[in-house]
Write an enzyme that holds these catalytic residues in place. Sequence first.
Site, mmCIF file in Angstrom:
data_model
loop_
_atom_site.group_PDB
_atom_site.id
_atom_site.type_symbol
_atom_site.label_atom_id
_atom_site.label_comp_id
_atom_site.label_asym_id
_atom_site.label_seq_id
_atom_site.Cartn_x
_atom_site.Cartn_y
_atom_site.Cartn_z
ATOM 1 N N ASP A 55 0.883 -1.299 -0.111
ATOM 2 C CA ASP A 55 -0.050 0.100 0.174
ATOM 3 C C ASP A 55 1.035 1.209 0.005
ATOM 4 O OD1 ASP A 55 -2.281 1.870 0.280
ATOM 5 O OD2 ASP A 55 -3.452 0.235 1.245
ATOM 6 N N ASN A 88 -5.847 -4.502 -6.345
ATOM 7 C CA ASN A 88 -7.162 -4.165 -5.755
ATOM 8 C C ASN A 88 -6.701 -2.428 -5.706
ATOM 9 O OD1 ASN A 88 -9.199 -4.326 -3.359
ATOM 10 N ND2 ASN A 88 -7.449 -3.594 -2.551
ATOM 11 N N TYR A 147 -14.246 6.879 -13.239
ATOM 12 C CA TYR A 147 -14.443 5.630 -12.287
ATOM 13 C C TYR A 147 -15.034 4.589 -13.422
ATOM 14 C CZ TYR A 147 -15.163 2.454 -8.409
ATOM 15 O OH TYR A 147 -14.893 1.335 -7.832
ATOM 16 N N LYS A 160 -13.011 1.282 -14.707
ATOM 17 C CA LYS A 160 -13.359 -0.146 -14.407
ATOM 18 C C LYS A 160 -13.733 -0.851 -15.666
ATOM 19 C CE LYS A 160 -12.551 0.344 -9.879
ATOM 20 N NZ LYS A 160 -11.307 -0.432 -9.263
ATOM 21 N N ILE A 167 -19.784 -1.964 -1.171
ATOM 22 C CA ILE A 167 -19.285 -2.800 -0.080
ATOM 23 C C ILE A 167 -18.894 -1.901 1.012
ATOM 24 C CG2 ILE A 167 -17.139 -4.510 0.583
ATOM 25 C CD1 ILE A 167 -19.161 -5.643 -1.754
ATOM 26 N N THR A 226 -16.772 -0.192 3.037
ATOM 27 C CA THR A 226 -15.445 -0.033 3.494
ATOM 28 C C THR A 226 -15.406 1.527 3.344
ATOM 29 O OG1 THR A 226 -14.771 0.412 0.952
ATOM 30 C CG2 THR A 226 -14.858 -1.724 1.738
HETATM 31 P P1 NAI Z 1 -10.345 1.481 0.464
HETATM 32 O O1 NAI Z 1 -10.308 2.972 0.392
HETATM 33 O O2 NAI Z 1 -10.761 1.058 2.105
HETATM 34 O O3 NAI Z 1 -8.921 1.048 0.091
HETATM 35 C C1 NAI Z 1 -8.302 1.398 -1.138
HETATM 36 C C2 NAI Z 1 -6.991 1.063 -0.996
HETATM 37 O O4 NAI Z 1 -6.292 1.307 -2.217
HETATM 38 C C3 NAI Z 1 -6.287 1.940 0.160
HETATM 39 O O5 NAI Z 1 -5.558 1.181 1.191
HETATM 40 C C4 NAI Z 1 -5.449 3.035 -0.484
HETATM 41 O O6 NAI Z 1 -4.293 3.508 0.266
HETATM 42 C C5 NAI Z 1 -5.143 2.189 -1.647
HETATM 43 N N1 NAI Z 1 -4.705 3.027 -2.803
HETATM 44 C C6 NAI Z 1 -5.103 4.097 -3.400
HETATM 45 N N2 NAI Z 1 -4.533 4.601 -4.319
HETATM 46 C C7 NAI Z 1 -3.263 3.903 -4.425
HETATM 47 C C8 NAI Z 1 -1.943 3.957 -5.240
HETATM 48 N N3 NAI Z 1 -1.916 5.115 -5.952
HETATM 49 N N4 NAI Z 1 -1.236 2.969 -4.837
HETATM 50 C C9 NAI Z 1 -1.279 2.106 -4.187
HETATM 51 N N5 NAI Z 1 -2.523 2.184 -3.345
HETATM 52 C C10 NAI Z 1 -3.143 2.958 -3.383
HETATM 53 O O7 NAI Z 1 -11.335 1.144 -0.300
HETATM 54 P P2 NAI Z 1 -12.044 -0.201 -0.598
HETATM 55 O O8 NAI Z 1 -13.254 -0.259 -0.937
HETATM 56 O O9 NAI Z 1 -11.344 -1.189 -0.312
HETATM 57 O O10 NAI Z 1 -11.582 -0.510 -2.389
HETATM 58 C C11 NAI Z 1 -10.685 -1.354 -2.872
HETATM 59 C C12 NAI Z 1 -11.088 -1.493 -4.356
HETATM 60 O O11 NAI Z 1 -12.402 -1.988 -4.667
HETATM 61 C C13 NAI Z 1 -10.820 -0.363 -5.121
HETATM 62 O O12 NAI Z 1 -10.301 -0.528 -6.391
HETATM 63 C C14 NAI Z 1 -12.428 0.039 -5.590
HETATM 64 O O13 NAI Z 1 -12.588 0.752 -6.749
HETATM 65 C C15 NAI Z 1 -12.790 -1.170 -5.594
HETATM 66 N N6 NAI Z 1 -14.155 -1.202 -5.184
HETATM 67 C C16 NAI Z 1 -14.801 -1.066 -4.044
HETATM 68 C C17 NAI Z 1 -16.233 -0.875 -3.926
HETATM 69 C C18 NAI Z 1 -16.992 -0.431 -2.586
HETATM 70 O O14 NAI Z 1 -18.099 -0.357 -2.564
HETATM 71 N N7 NAI Z 1 -16.143 -0.292 -1.570
HETATM 72 C C19 NAI Z 1 -17.143 -1.259 -4.756
HETATM 73 C C20 NAI Z 1 -16.364 -2.069 -6.242
HETATM 74 C C21 NAI Z 1 -15.107 -1.948 -6.341
#
Ligand code: NAI
Length: 255
Positions: free
Chosen positions: A38, A91, A162, A166, A195, A197
């Site tokens: 991360d 992710n 976005y 995706k 989700i 989060t």
């Molecule tokens: P989150 O915000 O809790 O986690 C995202 C993580 O990605 C964070 O730890 C962040 O530091 C890291 N990150 C962001 N930019 C970065 C970069 N440039 N380099 C390295 N790491 C980076 O969010 P969540 O929900 O766990 O998201 C994870 C994935 O799931 C994302 O790709 C999001 O688009 C996708 N997603 C989430 C949904 C939701 O409803 N939470 C629905 C569908 C997809």
Amino acid sequence: MSGLLAGRSALVTGGGSGIGRATCLAMAREGARVTVSDLPGAGAEETVALVRAAGGEAHAVHADVTQPDQVAAMVQAALAAYGPLHCAFNNAGIAAMHVGAGGQRMGDISLQSWERMLAVNLTGVFLCMAQEIAAMERSGGGAIVNIASVAGLVGLPGSNAYVVAKHGVVGLTRAAAIDHAAAGIRVNAVCPGYIDTPMITEAMARRGEQILGTVPLRRLGQAEEIAQAVVFLCSDRAAFMTGAAMPVDGGYTTV
Ligand code: NAI
């Protein structure tokens, strides 16, 4: 150790939070040794501590997925720690609000916001895959799972960059699955619905009831429910799956 991923080495980007953290924990429970990647200060060390507290094996790496040199160093760190890379979960991602584009229509979004969204959510996946595939080809194969979204399958209002990023991840997944099948590399995408989060906290506070009204199961998904899908796609139980874009969305895309 027994489990669906026993003896495997796994790499998870965005592993410091939300879906990434839950997946690191689930992979470790299934026997994988996990490289948790991360941004600095984004929770990778805390995830490692949680994995170890549960009896699993993990280490932390800092990498920005938009930076090719950092992505290369991240994969090298995974190889140095745990040997051949068997599983990778790409992710890391951001939401429209992170680029100041929440709720904006196509005509309103700035070029800067557009480029940042594509850099993290699409180019970041491409950069990670390129390094992971090179490593997996050298060791005889592996399984990659990319995070897409329901926004990779259908349009969403006010989320144009976005949605484009995706959809791009789904395309990249399908193209790579074809190109690297002969090398024993399976590439699939998981497409989560809403989700619970940190990414959607703000949207839920603003329009939670409206969001839940679009989900046939009438609830948010849990990060653990995506983690289980990713573990399955990485495991031999999914040995005949490649190029799939698997919704885990409470029925959102069936309506
Ligand atoms: P989150 O915000 O809790 O986690 C995202 C993580 O990605 C964070 O730890 C962040 O530091 C890291 N990150 C962001 N930019 C970065 C970069 N440039 N380099 C390295 N790491 C980076 O969010 P969540 O929900 O766990 O998201 C994870 C994935 O799931 C994302 O790709 C999001 O688009 C996708 N997603 C989430 C949904 C939701 O409803 N939470 C629905 C569908 C997809």
